[in-house]
Design a protein around this motif. Structure first.
Motif, PDB file in Angstrom:
ATOM      1  N   LEU A 159       0.838  -1.198   0.000  1.00 26.05           N
ATOM      2  CA  LEU A 159       0.000   0.000   0.000  1.00 26.05           C
ATOM      3  C   LEU A 159       0.872   1.247   0.000  1.00 26.05           C
ATOM      4  CD1 LEU A 159      -2.421  -1.237   2.781  1.00 26.05           C
ATOM      5  CD2 LEU A 159      -3.112  -0.814   0.424  1.00 26.05           C
ATOM      6  N   PHE A 166      -4.780   6.555   1.100  1.00 23.64           N
ATOM      7  CA  PHE A 166      -4.157   5.319   0.643  1.00 23.64           C
ATOM      8  C   PHE A 166      -4.588   4.992  -0.781  1.00 23.64           C
ATOM      9  CE2 PHE A 166      -2.094   3.303   4.279  1.00 23.64           C
ATOM     10  CZ  PHE A 166      -2.572   4.063   5.332  1.00 23.64           C
ATOM     11  N   GLY A 167      -3.680   4.351  -1.508  1.00 24.95           N
ATOM     12  CA  GLY A 167      -4.046   3.752  -2.777  1.00 24.95           C
ATOM     13  C   GLY A 167      -4.725   2.411  -2.539  1.00 24.95           C
ATOM     14  N   GLU A 168      -5.133   1.779  -3.634  1.00 25.18           N
ATOM     15  CA  GLU A 168      -5.827   0.491  -3.510  1.00 25.18           C
ATOM     16  C   GLU A 168      -4.859  -0.662  -3.302  1.00 25.18           C
ATOM     17  OE1 GLU A 168     -10.031   0.832  -5.736  1.00 25.18           O
ATOM     18  OE2 GLU A 168      -8.329   0.424  -7.049  1.00 25.18           O
ATOM     19  N   TRP A 217      -1.123  -6.017  -5.316  1.00 30.09           N
ATOM     20  CA  TRP A 217      -1.198  -7.354  -4.728  1.00 30.09           C
ATOM     21  C   TRP A 217      -0.089  -8.199  -5.351  1.00 30.09           C
ATOM     22  CZ3 TRP A 217      -5.758  -9.259  -1.896  1.00 30.09           C
ATOM     23  CH2 TRP A 217      -6.644  -8.231  -1.558  1.00 30.09           C
ATOM     24  N   TYR A 245      -9.525   4.558  10.837  1.00 27.65           N
ATOM     25  CA  TYR A 245      -9.542   4.223   9.417  1.00 27.65           C
ATOM     26  C   TYR A 245     -10.349   2.938   9.261  1.00 27.65           C
ATOM     27  CZ  TYR A 245      -6.039   7.667   8.114  1.00 27.65           C
ATOM     28  OH  TYR A 245      -5.383   8.844   7.866  1.00 27.65           O
ATOM     29  N   GLN A 299     -11.122  -0.352   6.331  1.00 25.20           N
ATOM     30  CA  GLN A 299     -10.649  -0.995   5.112  1.00 25.20           C
ATOM     31  C   GLN A 299     -11.722  -1.928   4.588  1.00 25.20           C
ATOM     32  OE1 GLN A 299      -6.912  -3.142   5.489  1.00 25.20           O
ATOM     33  NE2 GLN A 299      -6.442  -2.797   3.333  1.00 25.20           N
ATOM     34  N   SER A 331     -10.645  -5.713  -0.360  1.00 23.77           N
ATOM     35  CA  SER A 331      -9.854  -5.445  -1.562  1.00 23.77           C
ATOM     36  C   SER A 331      -9.593  -3.957  -1.811  1.00 23.77           C
ATOM     37  CB  SER A 331     -10.535  -6.040  -2.810  1.00 23.77           C
ATOM     38  OG  SER A 331     -10.722  -7.423  -2.655  1.00 23.77           O
ATOM     39  N   GLN A 332      -9.651  -3.149  -0.765  1.00 24.78           N
ATOM     40  CA  GLN A 332      -9.368  -1.718  -0.894  1.00 24.78           C
ATOM     41  C   GLN A 332      -8.259  -1.321   0.067  1.00 24.78           C
ATOM     42  OE1 GLN A 332     -11.172   0.422  -3.076  1.00 24.78           O
ATOM     43  NE2 GLN A 332     -12.031  -1.493  -3.821  1.00 24.78           N
ATOM     44  N   GLY A 333      -7.657  -0.154  -0.171  1.00 25.51           N
ATOM     45  CA  GLY A 333      -6.738   0.399   0.807  1.00 25.51           C
ATOM     46  C   GLY A 333      -7.529   1.023   1.947  1.00 25.51           C
ATOM     47  N   PRO A 334      -6.874   1.253   3.087  1.00 28.75           N
ATOM     48  CA  PRO A 334      -7.570   1.899   4.211  1.00 28.75           C
ATOM     49  C   PRO A 334      -8.115   3.261   3.813  1.00 28.75           C
ATOM     50  CG  PRO A 334      -5.508   0.941   4.955  1.00 28.75           C
ATOM     51  CD  PRO A 334      -5.505   0.863   3.452  1.00 28.75           C
ATOM     52  N   TYR A 373      -9.787   6.922   5.418  1.00 24.15           N
ATOM     53  CA  TYR A 373      -9.958   7.761   6.607  1.00 24.15           C
ATOM     54  C   TYR A 373     -11.426   7.831   7.008  1.00 24.15           C
ATOM     55  CZ  TYR A 373     -10.367  12.144   9.220  1.00 24.15           C
ATOM     56  OH  TYR A 373     -10.665  13.107  10.160  1.00 24.15           O
ATOM     57  N   TYR A 414      -9.911   0.287  12.060  1.00 28.37           N
ATOM     58  CA  TYR A 414      -8.661   0.424  12.798  1.00 28.37           C
ATOM     59  C   TYR A 414      -8.686   1.704  13.630  1.00 28.37           C
ATOM     60  CZ  TYR A 414      -6.734  -2.999   9.469  1.00 28.37           C
ATOM     61  OH  TYR A 414      -6.477  -4.109   8.724  1.00 28.37           O
TER      62      TYR A 414
END
Lengths: 114, 110
Positions: free
Chosen positions: A91, A105-107, A110, B36, B38, B41-44, B46, B87
């Protein structure tokens, strides 16, 4: 773009292969972070840049991991001689000012090492 | 870095309020409390943050105990889209990284 962009989104590498993961932060964001997230775990800090300076690389797990941000915008995380334990989501995140502001954050990229 | 303690998992029903607790007994005076989440399949992403006073935004509310040793994230009316890992993180002013724990996996039942 509007958000943090990472590529490739998915990467399968053979053990021993080198990989490079790219991060395009939000335009104008000074600070950039890399995190590693193993399956079922929370993200773990790898390294931090302020502009082009790498101010903290305490989380990099071995000398096979290397990150750079030569012009203070795009960053690349390179993993040499990949091992199976490197399989994770990588990430990238960016922030415009010091902590207390929102981190975006980006996605994630993987990575699966076979 | 100061640690946080959260339940591993929680379950709630759609359209009901959800209260997600977080204990942080070793919090220091300069630590902000960040939340945060999540999605799969995604980033965290805010959610909210605060220092001492309770905070509200369009996503949630953050209730901070008077001694700051605990806090609660409140989702006022849960939807299926709120199913995620949440989180609770402490961040010192001037520090440049977030230390994530295991988080709370929230399941929303239709």
């Amino acid at each position: 773009g509007a958000g943090v962009s990472q590529s490739p989104r998915y990467k399968v590498a053979k053990r021993g292969q080198d990989v490079a993961l790219r991060c395009d932060p939000i335009s104008g964001h000074v600070s950039l972070f890399w995190y590693q997230q193993a399956l079922g775990q929370g993200p773990e800090f790898l390294t931090y840049f302020q502009n082009e300076a790498q101010l903290d690389k305490s989380g990099l797990p071995s000398d096979r991991f290397f990150a750079e941000r030569p012009e203070g915008s795009v960053s690349t995380l390179k993993i040499q001689r990949t091992q199976q334990e490197d399989s994770a989501v990588y990430l990238c995140a960016s922030i415009s000012e010091g902590l207390g502001n929102t981190i975006y954050f980006g996605e994630g990229s993987w990575l699966t090492v076979v | 870095d100061a640690k946080t303690t959260q339940p591993n998992s929680m379950e709630s029903n759609e359209e009901e309020p959800v209260h997600l607790p977080c204990n942080h007994s070793t919090i220091s005076g300069t630590d902000y409390i960040h939340w945060y989440r999540q999605l799969p399949s995604q980033g965290p992403e805010y959610v909210i943050h605060g220092l001492t006073s309770n905070v509200n935004n369009r996503m949630a509310s953050l209730a901070i105990a008077e001694d700051r040793k605990s806090s609660t994230l409140i989702l006022h009316r849960a939807t299926l889209r709120d199913a995620a890992v949440y989180y609770c993180i402490l961040g010192r002013w001037g520090a440049q990284k977030l230390v994530f724990g295991q988080g709370t996996r929230l399941t929303i039942n239709p």
